[in-house]
Write a protein that holds these residues in place. Sequence first.
Motif, PDB file in Angstrom:
ATOM      1  N   ARG A 180      23.136  54.197  80.252  1.00 15.03           N
ATOM      2  CA  ARG A 180      22.242  54.494  79.137  1.00 15.03           C
ATOM      3  C   ARG A 180      20.877  53.840  79.345  1.00 15.03           C
ATOM      4  O   ARG A 180      19.838  54.420  79.060  1.00 15.03           O
ATOM      5  CB  ARG A 180      22.869  54.002  77.837  1.00 15.03           C
ATOM      6  CG  ARG A 180      22.091  54.451  76.597  1.00 15.03           C
ATOM      7  CD  ARG A 180      22.735  53.903  75.352  1.00 15.03           C
ATOM      8  NE  ARG A 180      22.060  54.430  74.172  1.00 15.03           N
ATOM      9  CZ  ARG A 180      22.092  53.849  72.988  1.00 15.03           C
ATOM     10  NH1 ARG A 180      22.775  52.732  72.834  1.00 15.03           N
ATOM     11  NH2 ARG A 180      21.472  54.371  71.964  1.00 15.03           N
ATOM     12  N   ARG A 181      20.873  52.602  79.859  1.00 19.68           N
ATOM     13  CA  ARG A 181      19.622  51.890  80.089  1.00 19.68           C
ATOM     14  C   ARG A 181      18.797  52.591  81.156  1.00 19.68           C
ATOM     15  O   ARG A 181      17.587  52.778  81.015  1.00 19.68           O
ATOM     16  CB  ARG A 181      19.918  50.447  80.494  1.00 19.68           C
ATOM     17  CG  ARG A 181      18.688  49.653  80.893  1.00 19.68           C
ATOM     18  CD  ARG A 181      19.023  48.184  81.079  1.00 19.68           C
ATOM     19  NE  ARG A 181      20.159  47.987  81.960  1.00 19.68           N
ATOM     20  CZ  ARG A 181      20.080  48.063  83.275  1.00 19.68           C
ATOM     21  NH1 ARG A 181      18.939  48.346  83.863  1.00 19.68           N
ATOM     22  NH2 ARG A 181      21.151  47.866  84.031  1.00 19.68           N
ATOM     23  N   ILE A 182      19.448  53.002  82.252  1.00 22.18           N
ATOM     24  CA  ILE A 182      18.736  53.677  83.332  1.00 22.18           C
ATOM     25  C   ILE A 182      18.178  55.013  82.863  1.00 22.18           C
ATOM     26  O   ILE A 182      17.070  55.413  83.236  1.00 22.18           O
ATOM     27  CB  ILE A 182      19.669  53.874  84.544  1.00 22.18           C
ATOM     28  CG1 ILE A 182      19.993  52.520  85.168  1.00 22.18           C
ATOM     29  CG2 ILE A 182      19.043  54.784  85.593  1.00 22.18           C
ATOM     30  CD1 ILE A 182      21.038  52.592  86.248  1.00 22.18           C
ATOM     31  N   ALA A 183      18.939  55.707  82.022  1.00 22.66           N
ATOM     32  CA  ALA A 183      18.522  57.024  81.561  1.00 22.66           C
ATOM     33  C   ALA A 183      17.464  56.950  80.471  1.00 22.66           C
ATOM     34  O   ALA A 183      16.967  57.981  80.021  1.00 22.66           O
ATOM     35  CB  ALA A 183      19.736  57.810  81.055  1.00 22.66           C
ATOM     36  N   ALA A 184      17.099  55.750  80.005  1.00 24.43           N
ATOM     37  CA  ALA A 184      16.096  55.624  78.957  1.00 24.43           C
ATOM     38  C   ALA A 184      14.780  56.231  79.422  1.00 24.43           C
ATOM     39  O   ALA A 184      14.374  56.071  80.569  1.00 24.43           O
ATOM     40  CB  ALA A 184      15.904  54.150  78.585  1.00 24.43           C
ATOM     41  N   SER A 192      13.710  66.696  80.443  1.00 22.70           N
ATOM     42  CA  SER A 192      14.656  65.663  80.026  1.00 22.70           C
ATOM     43  C   SER A 192      14.774  64.637  81.135  1.00 22.70           C
ATOM     44  O   SER A 192      14.400  64.895  82.281  1.00 22.70           O
ATOM     45  CB  SER A 192      16.036  66.279  79.737  1.00 22.70           C
ATOM     46  OG  SER A 192      16.563  66.886  80.902  1.00 22.70           O
ATOM     47  N   ASP A 193      15.281  63.449  80.774  1.00 21.31           N
ATOM     48  CA  ASP A 193      15.489  62.415  81.776  1.00 21.31           C
ATOM     49  C   ASP A 193      16.555  62.853  82.771  1.00 21.31           C
ATOM     50  O   ASP A 193      17.448  63.629  82.442  1.00 21.31           O
ATOM     51  CB  ASP A 193      15.926  61.114  81.116  1.00 21.31           C
ATOM     52  CG  ASP A 193      14.844  60.542  80.218  1.00 21.31           C
ATOM     53  OD1 ASP A 193      13.667  60.818  80.477  1.00 21.31           O
ATOM     54  OD2 ASP A 193      15.184  59.818  79.281  1.00 21.31           O
ATOM     55  N   LEU A 218      32.130  61.926  79.698  1.00 18.73           N
ATOM     56  CA  LEU A 218      30.889  61.284  79.271  1.00 18.73           C
ATOM     57  C   LEU A 218      30.307  61.980  78.042  1.00 18.73           C
ATOM     58  O   LEU A 218      29.797  61.329  77.123  1.00 18.73           O
ATOM     59  CB  LEU A 218      29.862  61.310  80.406  1.00 18.73           C
ATOM     60  CG  LEU A 218      30.118  60.383  81.589  1.00 18.73           C
ATOM     61  CD1 LEU A 218      29.172  60.716  82.741  1.00 18.73           C
ATOM     62  CD2 LEU A 218      29.951  58.930  81.179  1.00 18.73           C
ATOM     63  N   GLN A 219      30.407  63.302  78.005  1.00 17.59           N
ATOM     64  CA  GLN A 219      29.860  64.049  76.882  1.00 17.59           C
ATOM     65  C   GLN A 219      30.666  63.858  75.593  1.00 17.59           C
ATOM     66  O   GLN A 219      30.099  63.884  74.497  1.00 17.59           O
ATOM     67  CB  GLN A 219      29.822  65.540  77.224  1.00 17.59           C
ATOM     68  CG  GLN A 219      28.824  65.925  78.294  1.00 17.59           C
ATOM     69  CD  GLN A 219      28.979  67.369  78.719  1.00 17.59           C
ATOM     70  OE1 GLN A 219      30.096  67.926  78.716  1.00 17.59           O
ATOM     71  NE2 GLN A 219      27.872  68.008  79.090  1.00 17.59           N
ATOM     72  N   THR A 220      31.965  63.654  75.733  1.00 18.08           N
ATOM     73  CA  THR A 220      32.826  63.723  74.544  1.00 18.08           C
ATOM     74  C   THR A 220      33.563  62.439  74.180  1.00 18.08           C
ATOM     75  O   THR A 220      33.818  62.193  72.993  1.00 18.08           O
ATOM     76  CB  THR A 220      33.880  64.823  74.738  1.00 18.08           C
ATOM     77  OG1 THR A 220      34.678  64.516  75.904  1.00 18.08           O
ATOM     78  CG2 THR A 220      33.221  66.192  74.937  1.00 18.08           C
ATOM     79  N   GLU A 221      33.929  61.607  75.153  1.00 17.96           N
ATOM     80  CA  GLU A 221      34.819  60.487  74.859  1.00 17.96           C
ATOM     81  C   GLU A 221      34.296  59.120  75.282  1.00 17.96           C
ATOM     82  O   GLU A 221      34.850  58.103  74.860  1.00 17.96           O
ATOM     83  CB  GLU A 221      36.178  60.719  75.542  1.00 17.96           C
ATOM     84  CG  GLU A 221      36.897  61.966  75.088  1.00 17.96           C
ATOM     85  CD  GLU A 221      38.240  62.130  75.800  1.00 17.96           C
ATOM     86  OE1 GLU A 221      38.785  61.110  76.267  1.00 17.96           O
ATOM     87  OE2 GLU A 221      38.713  63.271  75.917  1.00 17.96           O
ATOM     88  N   GLY A 245      24.349  65.117  74.792  1.00 11.03           N
ATOM     89  CA  GLY A 245      23.120  65.643  75.375  1.00 11.03           C
ATOM     90  C   GLY A 245      23.121  65.680  76.887  1.00 11.03           C
ATOM     91  O   GLY A 245      22.236  66.283  77.494  1.00 11.03           O
ATOM     92  N   LEU A 246      24.106  65.051  77.509  1.00 15.13           N
ATOM     93  CA  LEU A 246      24.179  65.073  78.979  1.00 15.13           C
ATOM     94  C   LEU A 246      24.477  66.478  79.475  1.00 15.13           C
ATOM     95  O   LEU A 246      25.337  67.171  78.929  1.00 15.13           O
ATOM     96  CB  LEU A 246      25.250  64.108  79.474  1.00 15.13           C
ATOM     97  CG  LEU A 246      25.002  62.622  79.243  1.00 15.13           C
ATOM     98  CD1 LEU A 246      26.194  61.818  79.710  1.00 15.13           C
ATOM     99  CD2 LEU A 246      23.738  62.165  79.966  1.00 15.13           C
ATOM    100  N   ARG A 247      23.799  66.893  80.516  1.00 13.66           N
ATOM    101  CA  ARG A 247      24.024  68.226  81.076  1.00 13.66           C
ATOM    102  C   ARG A 247      23.666  68.223  82.554  1.00 13.66           C
ATOM    103  O   ARG A 247      22.914  67.370  83.022  1.00 13.66           O
ATOM    104  CB  ARG A 247      23.194  69.277  80.338  1.00 13.66           C
ATOM    105  CG  ARG A 247      21.696  69.042  80.390  1.00 13.66           C
ATOM    106  CD  ARG A 247      20.947  69.904  79.372  1.00 13.66           C
ATOM    107  NE  ARG A 247      19.541  69.595  79.325  1.00 13.66           N
ATOM    108  CZ  ARG A 247      18.596  70.238  80.001  1.00 13.66           C
ATOM    109  NH1 ARG A 247      18.947  71.247  80.804  1.00 13.66           N
ATOM    110  NH2 ARG A 247      17.327  69.911  79.895  1.00 13.66           N
TER     111      ARG A 247
END
Length: 259
Positions: free
Chosen positions: A17-21, A32-33, A73-76, A88-90
């Motif tokens: 999450r930090r890297i994707a900021a 998007s990031d 990652l998207q759901t759990e 939001g990950l895709r």
Amino acid sequence: MSDQRLSAGDSNLWTFRRIAARRNFVEGAYDSDICLVNWPIIDYFESPVIDVPDADAHIAAARELSRSVLYWLQTEAPRPDGGTGFPGLRLRGDVTGSADGLAQAPYIRESRRIRAEHTIVEQDLSLAVRGDKGAVQHADAVGVGMYRIDLHPSTGGDNYIDVASCPFEIPLGALIPQRVENLLPAGKNIGTTHITNGSHRLHPVEWNVGEVAGALAAFCLAHRVTPRAVRNTPGLLADFQQCLERDGVELRWPDVSGY
């Protein structure tokens, strides 16, 4: 929530999450990031995919594993705020150049290796073995590299093993086959062991090996000698190393310590 409040199992997710900021990316570069994911959790090790009759099935299974991790990652996946999932990950096939957003080709972590005149072993660069002496120095050094020895999975069932190492030199002897003439490795297929492949498989080392292999081939053609003769003839070796240094190839590390 700070990193210190996260459990060990959540630390990778917080790092993600930090890297994707957005603050870590150039604004406006993409809609998007973007983050490239390369974690042991998506390592596929059920079977090799080289010289096996069902390679396509295993490559498909490896892709399915990557999709499964994305779905998790998207759901759990637990979030620092107590919730679950990052919907939001895709996948971004428009960036990776593939139809589904996965890599265009699988990354094969460990390849076949030549049986070389010199085999690089753990005792050459392990920090626990070498200590403040640093990695073994090689008279025939043709490059440098640095990465901890990491193995995953292990035969004991651990999905990740990490061993401290020292900044190391790449010996020309690891590029010279014991038996075959006029054959040069140009990547991670040099004379390492299963263990030292963990530190020598990284792209900077592969690029160094590839550059040296090309330079060595040109040197041999110009001097009408074999690669083996270059390594084992002091005058030729010195001339070749001078050519590498002239082209900007680093042969020695300064006084640096391992980690």
